[in-house]
Design an enzyme around this catalytic site. Structure first.
Site, PDB file in Angstrom:
ATOM      1  N   GLY A 207     -20.370  -5.085 -30.583  1.00 21.61           N
ATOM      2  CA  GLY A 207     -20.080  -4.935 -32.005  1.00 21.61           C
ATOM      3  C   GLY A 207     -20.903  -5.889 -32.829  1.00 21.61           C
ATOM      4  N   ASN A 208     -20.489  -6.084 -34.067  1.00 24.39           N
ATOM      5  CA  ASN A 208     -21.184  -7.008 -34.960  1.00 24.39           C
ATOM      6  C   ASN A 208     -20.165  -7.705 -35.856  1.00 24.39           C
ATOM      7  OD1 ASN A 208     -20.824  -5.237 -37.377  1.00 24.39           O
ATOM      8  ND2 ASN A 208     -22.176  -3.886 -36.204  1.00 24.39           N
ATOM      9  N   ARG A 209     -20.640  -8.572 -36.723  1.00 25.43           N
ATOM     10  CA  ARG A 209     -19.743  -9.424 -37.508  1.00 25.43           C
ATOM     11  C   ARG A 209     -19.277  -8.793 -38.825  1.00 25.43           C
ATOM     12  NH1 ARG A 209     -19.956 -14.694 -35.541  1.00 25.43           N
ATOM     13  NH2 ARG A 209     -21.687 -15.146 -34.126  1.00 25.43           N
ATOM     14  N   ALA A 274     -22.527  -1.513 -41.027  1.00 22.33           N
ATOM     15  CA  ALA A 274     -23.390  -2.215 -40.070  1.00 22.33           C
ATOM     16  C   ALA A 274     -23.398  -1.382 -38.781  1.00 22.33           C
ATOM     17  CB  ALA A 274     -22.868  -3.615 -39.808  1.00 22.33           C
TER      18      ALA A 274
END
Length: 406
Positions: A207-209, A274
């Site tokens: 995943g990402n932030r 994102a």
């Protein structure tokens, strides 16, 4: 405000008495329409005492007043709580087999559903299809809460607390009452928000932030500018505002499918999500475990589809929105600063506007304040905006409206 409060036949109907009290104490005139099943949980005497108005669920009462027509036309807001699987199904099908569903077909104001049912019923494909159908018509369907249900089971399907329902319903009303003449009045805006999650195994994911805060702010800003907003939501750390059409998408490929389906009816696409650039080539059906031999697992990554680029290509063939906005989360490196990379991305992607986030050194992700630079494919001077994410979103929407106007 003149409000119709529809009560579905679920045990959560008892909590709606508190919602009715909140509405009347706030000065609203409320007509309660319980379904026949709802009166087995809470009797009409309770609804009449709390609302101060007569209560009926039959189209054969007060025939001379044609109640389903009168109530539907006069209501400035209709709230259905608990919205059972049965009520959602009948509303989606356009049935009018009692006073409540007949009133819904006559509604001229915003309609708000607060679902409550067992988890399996909420997750059933039929219920999810009915919810999607209602949302596609501009109806607000609140996400149910998670918690203890009837009996020993728990999960999503619990009726949210009355104060939460009230706040969300009034927000839906405010969004629906945006005056004609806003910057994006009459336009359909598709906004993607949040971060995609690419599964590795049943437990883990890449995943990402991204928190989704900026995407949600953009959706709210577009709605405030008069647009019909279709929010395509990946993983979010913030609640979804009421009054929006919502499609959930967990992975990059799911988000791609949702975006492509929305493009033909969208005037504007804002790609704020994102989206993971890569995903694991293989997803195991069981949890990846540590081996006794100490060997490290090797994970092969493959590229995800370039959704922004694909949307631009589809527009060139006549199947896309008038304005496409991309986002670039960049850090400086040996090849250039964030602005240099953003300019290259704008040229490479072919979108109309590109919003640059400098995400180096813990900036942007999850924070309430931000700073962006908006670049235009028309060669205009880049504009830098800072402030709250809503203030930045308002500036982006204004720039979008200018681009749409030519």
């Amino acid at each position: 405000m003149r409000i119709v409060l529809g009560v579905g036949g679920g045990i959560a109907a008892y909590k709606v008495a508190s919602l009715l009290r909140l509405l009347t104490e706030a000065g609203h005139c409320v007509n309660v329409i319980p379904t026949e099943a709802a009166t087995r949980f809470v009797g009409t005497a309770t609804w009449e005492a709390l609302s101060g108005n007569p209560v009926s669920n039959s189209v054969w009462d007060d025939v001379d007043r044609v109640n389903h027509v009168r109530l539907g036309q006069e209501a400035e807001l209709i709230i259905i709580a608990p919205a059972t699987a049965d009520v959602l199904a009948r509303a989606a099908a356009g049935l009018a087999n009692d006073l409540l569903t007949g009133t819904l077909l006559m509604a001229t104001g915003p309609v708000f559903f607060a679902p409550a049912m067992h988890t399996e019923m909420w997750r059933h494909p039929a219920t999810q299809a009915n919810v999607a159908m209602l949302r596609s018509r501009g109806v607000t369907v609140m996400e149910p809460a998670s918690g203890r249900l009837t009996g020993a089971d728990s999960g999503p399907g619990r009726l949210p607390e009355p104060a939460e329902i009230l706040a969300a319903a009034l927000k839906a009303y405010d969004v629906a009452q945006v005056p004609i003449g806003g910057e994006l009045a009459g336009r359909t805006v598709t906004v993607t928000a949040g971060g995609t999650q690419e599964p590795l195994d049943p437990v883990r994911f890449l995943g990402n932030r991204s928190s989704g805060k900026q995407g949600i702010a953009l959706a709210q800003a577009a709605a405030a500018a008069g647009a019909h907003v279709h929010l395509i939501a990946a993983h979010l750390e913030v609640p979804v505002p009421a009054g929006l059409q919502v499609t959930r998408a967990g992975t990059a490929r799911e988000l791609r499918s949702a975006v492509l389906a929305a493009l033909p009816t969208s005037d504007i696409l804002i790609m704020a999500a994102a989206v993971a650039d890569f995903r694991p080539a293989e997803v195991t059906g069981t949890k990846i475990k540590k081996n006794d031999d100490g060997a490290d697992p090797v994970i092969t990554l493959i590229r995800n589809p370039d959704i922004l680029r694909e949307a631009v290509e589809l527009r060139r063939t006549g199947g896309g929105p008038g304005v496409i906005v991309g986002f670039a989360a960049e850090t400086g490196d040996a090849d250039g600063d964030p602005l240099t990379h953003a300019r290259a991305k704008l040229l490479r992607k072919g979108c109309d506007l590109l919003v640059l986030n400098d995400v180096g050194q813990g900036r942007v992700f999850g924070k309430d304040e931000t700073a962006v630079t908006i670049l235009g494919a028309d060669g205009s001077e880049p504009v830098t905006v800072s402030g709250s994410k809503r203030e930045v979103a308002d500036a982006v929407v204004t720039r979008v409206a200018e681009a749409l106007a030519g």
